[in-house]
Each structure stands twice: as structure tokens, then as C-alpha cells.
Design a protein around this motif. Sequence first.
Motif: not given
Lengths: 322, 322, 322, 322
Positions: B293-308, B310-322
Amino acid sequence: MTFQFDRNDPEAAIAEAAERCSNWGRWGDRDVRGTLNHLDDGKRREAAELVHRGAVFSLAQRFDTDGPQKGWRRRTNPVHTMLDTGTDAAAGSQGFPHGIGGADDVVSMPLQCSTQWDGLGHIFDRARAWNGRPAGEVVTAAGDQVTGIETAADGFTGRAVLLDAGRALGEDGELPDGFAITAEQLTEIADRQGSAVGRGDIVLVRTGQLTRARRDGWGDYAGGPAPGLSFGTAEWLHGTEIAAIATDTWGVEVRPNEFADAFQPLHQIAIPHIGLFLGEMWDLDALAADCAWDGRYDFLLAAAPIPITGAVGAPVNPIAVK
Amino acid sequence: MTFQFDRNDPEAAIAEAAERCSNWGRWGDRDVRGTLNHLDDGKRREAAELVHRGAVFSLAQRFDTDGPQKGWRRRTNPVHTMLDTGTDAAAGSQGFPHGIGGADDVVSMPLQCSTQWDGLGHIFDRARAWNGRPAGEVVTAAGDQVTGIETAADGFTGRAVLLDAGRALGEDGELPDGFAITAEQLTEIADRQGSAVGRGDIVLVRTGQLTRARRDGWGDYAGGPAPGLSFGTAEWLHGTEIAAIATDTWGVEVRPNEFADAFQPLHQIAIPHIGLFLGEMWDLDALAADCAWDGRYDFLLAAAPIPITGAVGAPVNPIAVK
Amino acid sequence: MTFQFDRNDPEAAIAEAAERCSNWGRWGDRDVRGTLNHLDDGKRREAAELVHRGAVFSLAQRFDTDGPQKGWRRRTNPVHTMLDTGTDAAAGSQGFPHGIGGADDVVSMPLQCSTQWDGLGHIFDRARAWNGRPAGEVVTAAGDQVTGIETAADGFTGRAVLLDAGRALGEDGELPDGFAITAEQLTEIADRQGSAVGRGDIVLVRTGQLTRARRDGWGDYAGGPAPGLSFGTAEWLHGTEIAAIATDTWGVEVRPNEFADAFQPLHQIAIPHIGLFLGEMWDLDALAADCAWDGRYDFLLAAAPIPITGAVGAPVNPIAVK
Amino acid sequence: MTFQFDRNDPEAAIAEAAERCSNWGRWGDRDVRGTLNHLDDGKRREAAELVHRGAVFSLAQRFDTDGPQKGWRRRTNPVHTMLDTGTDAAAGSQGFPHGIGGADDVVSMPLQCSTQWDGLGHIFDRARAWNGRPAGEVVTAAGDQVTGIETAADGFTGRAVLLDAGRALGEDGELPDGFAITAEQLTEIADRQGSAVGRGDIVLVRTGQLTRARRDGWGDYAGGPAPGLSFGTAEWLHGTEIAAIATDTWGVEVRPNEFADAFQPLHQIAIPHIGLFLGEMWDLDALAADCAWDGRYDFLLAAAPIPITGAVGAPVNPIAVK
């Protein structure tokens, strides 16, 4: 601005605070976001402008089997186990082709075992949940049917202000357990730091208790005596129109609580009446040291919880950018 | 820039790609952050400047018992249960004083059941983990001893670019299952959108498969056929010096994989050799609609995983702000 | 002896059956054992005398990730993970002295995921639990406060009788799904087998559905159509004064249930009114083959559930000795 | 009959005991049952004949959140949560027809958190599992591929003998922590009780430590000092050809162990070399009181573990009938 209350009559004090601080109906009957309604696009733009150096801080503790929990009401520390390991990959027993190997894992944990947000379904006052809903219609064994944390999945990104009560009021940066922080003190700290607190802000209060726990061992960090907000800050929490507040302690408010036979009375106002999200067990130490160093106490915060459907609280890895 | 490879010889193709794309030793023997080293303070300042409207998007799916998992290698959907409920609070059986009631909860879940980051200990190539370490010394039954996701707790905040391959290359915004996206196509999409991809960026690739799954049911979303990156993008992933990449699919790369008998060969290059973090099962739909819609495809992303730990992967709730 | 009921009026049928079959108050106001009261020392002596050959049979299914559960109401299959492995022991990374190595493990599972006993707190009739207690005072989020399975920890050892309905009434030893077994048929099978059923006995009914599921795949074994007891057997269950009854199906009673819009109506009589323990998903095949061979259908059964405090059902590995 | 060993040289003592007590190959290369091979139909007939009064005893502790575990190597106490509750049923929010309501539950627990059997894959000696198999080929992250507890699902029913060492050797029925029971003492107790121990028997040794823990609190019951078998009983365990042995302590053998820097050395002989199943944390108190009263110390025992596929140990509710 600090609410005066009779320490021998929690019921009366709570009833009075509930009445003074109620936001019920403020955002309509169907509201599920409470004070997140204070946090708007403008506040997020303001937050972005606070990024000067690009320095970043994770405000999460480790989610660790050696964490602070002691099993109170079945709140244990996380148990993290592997579904596949590197040892097995090296031993060649995984059954994958062309030399690929993998590790995978599982966690079992209370949602409030470490750094987290309390959701609006976490606490009730006399069987009423946020916005006046009957508690029994909101949170059943199937989870929070109305205000599950997933409804706040895009919240908690905005301007945050650190109020370093440990440094401002304590010795060597730490408040003693049982220290009740008043609304006047919060305002005074903000003033001294030059960082006003207002509508839509997320407030982070550092007491220094986590610093102490890290040095001396967990002890009774989970549920024992702690510095924290006085019950009397209820009106400040309501009147400032902040979006959320988090501390480096287990339970935000001072413990032992300020009434004779009491359990988290400030929660009883903040969550169901103000609709305020409370963050607990945040690690504010590195951020606070940086703020003390550069003198800037406000910054962009992105602290979105993991949106587990129906959860009344959820883990978060809060990120501050200065 | 797309790597040419022999579809009948995965071992040779993987060996060659591994050699061409290796970052082993690039950041020293002790490195645990891989391509997050590309993401610096400058990039975070640049990201903050991309916040124009203050609009916010959560890129996480719901962590839900009705999720896509079907039990492959014990990957189930999350099981969320209550320790205390509103019904009990209303019934007065909780034993708390002055009318306070509470709800509390627990989750048991694979760390890769929903929106997540693959950590650097998640995949091995011929028993070697990131930076050339022996897989068996990195990930044991006790977890990832070296590159556990907690070591990346403050990563993943910076400038992100959405490459909407679904809209650019598909019909009605969706790529069909089995569609292999090439490096040339990624570059072309970025060019067309006017959003260059470079060092330290986080790239989000939308295929539209999640849109389809949401409409038609999960089906084989977890592990079945899917659009995704071609194995040939390995050099692009390496050469662009991006910090991380995420998609709206279960496994980032195209499925069925492009070799006869294969399993996630691009992972085998990306994670252990490039040191690249892969994000999976992100929900990019609302963000993508906004970008269109707005033609802007870059933005701020904050996507820090839950720091469990010894985990080899982790859940994240990534937040994009435009 | 089979109860006649109107298939269009489940409420009336249930109310009438409840009245006819009630054991409320029979063993006093405080009773928590229901029909286990029928099983006494004499019955255990009788059971011991049935041991002729010393042959032993485990009647438990495997508790397995590839089990029958499909996630209905969060009932998943067990997830079993390792805390320590032999691979790690062999790799020498466990840190133990003098060459000892170990493996250890964890399970996360619904208590009714596989072979189990329903406890007396599992089912309610119009908000009443066993013995007439208010359901809300018996089972809260903290578990079954009154009739938790631990209160029956020493029960379920006595004389058992196998009624092989599959062989007696079916083709090739299997009843078709939807087959409703009547009280007359149960009596007739017992007569034909020469194994009378009476006070204090534990009855095991084999339908053959598990045999079929094992051959053809689980399909809808968990909750789908199945052979089983007719609602009309309620009076037989009550009048015979048996101590417990178990089947090789998911839910003991015939499915689809015999009322238009119904869910397990026989449970609604058996558990809260009769105080009868129901066993589900037992594996009776090897035992049944042996009984068909030697013509002896009664034997010693030891089937004590794991006494998880407050559980409303529990896993069991039932042992039959002939 | 007690093995003599040098307390300063655990490696030598273990190597020697391993050689003397080995059953490797005794029941063929493919054996998975170890000493359960000693327990045959005749023994089960003998057991049935020991049922005189029909008295029954559950030898399981409660599986409880307030159990003895303290988190060592992620061994926590069980966490039991509800999927549905009576409170919800009473509130009418479950969505079931015709007045039926239900409660359902889930458990997450280490398999060795409470009363259990150690399986043959639980302990290794110098990377060898039972019967000489390489530990790394037996127990991977996917579980015990060979000797998973499900392979012993029909074991553990037979004649058992209680050796009440607490009453025989202790004061007020309890042995002090650190008391090492010798083979001579075991034989002497059996003699005095008039209950010989021989091939195929299951031996239960009561130390009285659980009696003390129940009175004084758990303290270090899980892993701390305890009375128990001396390392020197290895040859007795082997030579008597018993089928299994269980105690009322956390770890069967005396603690602190009898070597300077040691960890459960008797396990290192018993499980991988003798192929002996060890039962831990059994509650023998009520049974022992009864035996002291009637003078009969042998009885029928049915103690089949929950057959969780691939488990290296499993919960059990052992039932004794006299």
C-alpha cells in the motif's frame, strides 16, 4: 499524589483505590488492551527518535533450570530437553541424508517463570477481571478466552523511561528488601534524570534486587521480601496514563506487602481496574549502567510477548535501543 | 549469482557450496554470533530512521494447540494449561486474602513449533557445527553448550527488508508449492521495490504459503511441499552479508528439495558454514499488505528470541515498525 | 436387565438411569472409593487361587509418540525426551567419575493418552461428582481435592473376568464400529465362557477394535466410532456390583452414542452415580488369545494406577496372571 | 560373600567386580531382560500361594509437586495441570450436551522423580550398556532403542521378600545416613526373618530413610547421604540370582558412596553387568509394619512399570498382596 491508606484495612483501601483508579469502560465494553490504548503511533515515532547511538540491550534474564523459582503454586524453573543432539549427529544415528545433522528441543515452563508480562487475565478483584468482566467467564481451564496475551501481540513497542530507584535512593545502587517506593519518589527520580513520564510511556523501575540476587544467590527472590512500588502508587500508575510498567523484581510491588495479611494488593488495582500490564523479573542492570554513563534515561523499547493463545502472561525478551 | 549445482549429486553440491560460502574463522575462533556480526550500531540507527508513521506489526503466528505441527520427530503443537483459573477465583477456592484472585499458566512446546529463529547449533554439516566446531562438543543432551540461543539475546534488531515474492512472482500473491526462488529473483524483487539488500540487513521473504494455509487449512504446511529459496541462493545469502533471513514457511527453502534424496540442503550451508540465522513460520501478511500500500519495504525490526539457555532455536514475536 | 430408554430424550434417560443406579451415600458421606468398596480381601484370595500356570500378560499399550491421540481438547500423545543419553556417555561429556555413564528422561503427557483408569473426579452429572459432591468443590485447577487417583492407589487388584465380545459376537474376533453391546449379551458371554461375573470382580470387555486399529492404522480410534457398551448396560454395571470395568477402546461405550446429540452418556451414570472406575485403551489381545486357548476367562489382575496427586485419571500397566 | 575392595581405587574395584559379576551373553546376544530371565512361571505360581489373607499394599509414594526432587540434572518434581475442571463444569462453560461435565489432566515429569524402576539403559560402564552393547548405540536422544522399559512391560510380577534392615539393624526402625548394608547382613536378616532369598525373587530392602524424611522433611533425600547397599554386595546381587531389588531410598546404594570420588558405583555393576533392575523411592513402611506384625516377609508382588517407549526408567505403583 501517593494514595493514603489504612494498613489495617486492606479491603477498604483496595475498594477505595479501585474506585479512584478505574478505567472500566474507558475504551468501550469490548476492550482487551487496557493501557496499551495509551500507546499510539506518535509515541512510536517519538521512540524511534530516541535512537542516537544504536546501542542495544536485552532486558531478559536467561530462561534457565537454575532460575529463581522454588515451586510455589507449581511455578518451577524451565525444563529444556533435546529431541536431537549434536552427539547423535556425530555418531551418525539420525538417519538424514548427505551429511546433514540436526538438533532440536522442547521446553516445559510456567509462563511466569522468568522475564515476562502479566496479561490482563492474570489478576482479579473480587471475581472481576479487566473492564469489569466476571473472572469465571474470562479465564477457564481452557485459558483466557477474552484477554489472552495474543490480543496484545503487537503492543509494548514505544518510548520507555528507566527510573533507576536503586541508584537514586539506595546504597551502592541497591534498595533494601521491604523498601516501598512512593509516587513522589518516582516523580522525583524522573525529574532528576530529566526524563518526564507521561501518557503512553513504558516505565522500567530498577530496584537493584536482581543485582543482589546475582551476587548473593537467588534466595527468596521468587516471592520473598523485595523492594518495590508502594500500594500508594496506584493513583500515579493511573494518573500518568503510562502504557505499562516493569521492574527487576519478582512482583513489582514492595514485599512484604504493606497490609498485615495481604497478597499483592497493588496488582489487584493495577491489572483489573487500571488495565495496566506489569512486567516482572526484567534484567535492567546493563541498561541502567549505560544510562548512568550517558545520562539518557529514555529510549526505544520493543517488548512484545510470545503470543501463546489464551495465556494470562507470557515470556518476553525486551529490547532497548538508545 | 545463483550457484549452479548437479541435482543428482547433493554431496558434491553441498561440499562445493560449503567451500565457497564458508565464514569459518571470519570472526575468530570463539565466535558464537555468525552473521549477527554484520549487524552493527549504524544499522540500528538506520533502522530507527525508517520509522515514519509509527505503524506497528507483529510478525508472529499464534502459539496454538491448533497449529501446523503433526508430530514429526516429536514436534507437536504447544500444550498450554492453567495452574489457576478465573473460574476458581470466582468460586472462592484459591485461598488468597482481601478478594484478590489469580490465573497462572504453563506451556510445554517444541522450540520450533511456531514462529522462531533457528540458532547456530540447530544444523550440522558432516558433524561440524558453526565455525567448524565438532557437533558432538557443541550440542549434547544438556543443550547447546557453545552457541545456545541466549548468546544471541540482544541480536536481531535492525533494518529489515521485505521481499514479497508472493506478490512479485506469484498469482494472487501466492507462490505455488515447489516454487524455487532464485538469487536473481531476490535481487530483482529488491530492485523493483526500491529496497536494496546489503550488509547487516535482515531479509524477510514472503511466499504467500501461510496465506494459503490459513485459507485452506494447515495440510502439510509443517514439512510438506512449499515454495522457498533455491539451494542456489547459498552464495547470495553469503555474498550479501545479510544478518539473518526469515520466511512465512516451515523451512525457508523450497520443498521438495532440489536433490533427489535430500533434506534441507540449504540449511546445511546456511547455518554451519555461513553462520546465518534462519527464521521460520513468520506471519508476514499484514506487513506485506501495508508495504504494498505505501510502497515502503524497509523498516525497523526487533526480533529477539526468548533466551532459553542452551536452546538451538527459540520462539520469537518479531515486531516491525514503519 | 438392559435399561430401556428413549433415544430422542437423553436428559430424561440419564435422569432416570441416575436415579435407578445411584450409589450415593452407600459407603458414607466421605467415601472416595466407590465400587472399589466391593473388592475385598476375600476377592483377592480368590484371585490368587486362579493362578494355575503362572502365565503373565501386560494389558498396557505402549505409551508412544505414535499413539492414537489427535489433539482433541489438548489430548496429545506422550512426548518423551532424554535428559542424558548413551551417546553423550560414550562421548565422555557427562562429567561423572570412574567410567560411569547414565541416561535419564522426562515425559509430558495427558493422563488419559493411553491405557488408563478414569478416576471418580473425571466425569460429572449436572455439576455433581461422585457421591453427590458439587463438581466445583471436587476438581479445581489445583486438581481433584477429594477423589484424586492417589486415594485409589491400592485398589484394582483382584479377580478379573474377560468377556471377549469380539470373539463371541463379532466376525473374525472383531465387533464393527457402532456395535452396542447389551447387558443380555454380557451375561450370555459370561455364561458361555463359564465365568460368572459378580460382586467385586473387575470386568474386561474385548471388542477387537484395537486389533483392527493395529492392523489398519489408528484412524479415529481416539474419539471416533467404536463398538462398546450400550447405555442400557447401566443397570447391569450397577446391579452386578462389579469393582471396575475396562475395554480395548478409547471410551468404553458405543460410539456414536445412542442419543441424537450426545457425549458419553454412560460415563455420566457410571462415574458420578455408580462410583464405577472405567478403564480405557487396554490391550486385551494376547490375554484373549490365551483365554480362547485354555478356556479359562478369569484370573488375577493387578492394575494399580500411578498415584499422581489430584489426578482425575492415571496411566496403568495392568498385569494379568493365569 | 561381601566383595572386598580398595576404597582408594574405584576404577580397579569396579573393573574387578564387573568381571566377577558379569552376565553378558548369559541369555544370548539379543537379550533385553537381564535378571528378569530368572523370574519364571513357577515363581509366579509360588507367589500366588503366598496370598493368605488377601491384604494389599501400594508401595508407591505419591507423585507430587511437593516431592523430594530439587532439580539436580533437571530432575524436578512432577507438574500436574488440568485441561478441564469441575469448577468449569459447574460454571457451564465446557460446551458438552445433556448435563455431562468433565475433568482431564496432564503431567510433565522426570521418569525417575518418584517410585520407579531403573531400566537396563539407565547406567553404563565405560560406555558399555547391558550385555556389552555400546552405550551410544543403545540410548540416543530418541530414547533407548534396545532395552526401552517397554521391553520389560510384563516383568516384575512374582515372589518378593522384604528385608527390613531398618528394623533389624537400626534404632527405632531406621538406619542412619551413610550406613552401608553388607551382603552378610542381608543374608542374616533373611535368615532371621525365615524368608530365604533365591533365584527369581524380587528383594525389597527397607532402610527407614523414607520414614525419617516423612517425619523431618525431604532435606537431601534426593541424592544426599543415605543408608543403602554397600558396593560389596555386588557379588550377592549376582550370586543370589534375584530378579530385581528395590529400596525406600533415592539411590539403592549407600551414600556417600564408599570411594573417595565416586558416584553410584554399585549401579555401574548392577545394571550394565548383572542386568539387574533397581527400584528406587519405594514406600515400604505400611508393608513392613504388617510383616513385623504377622511375621511373614514374603508375598506376591506385581510391579509393572508404565511402558513408555524408549524409556530408561519408569514410574510404577508396586502392589504387594499377602
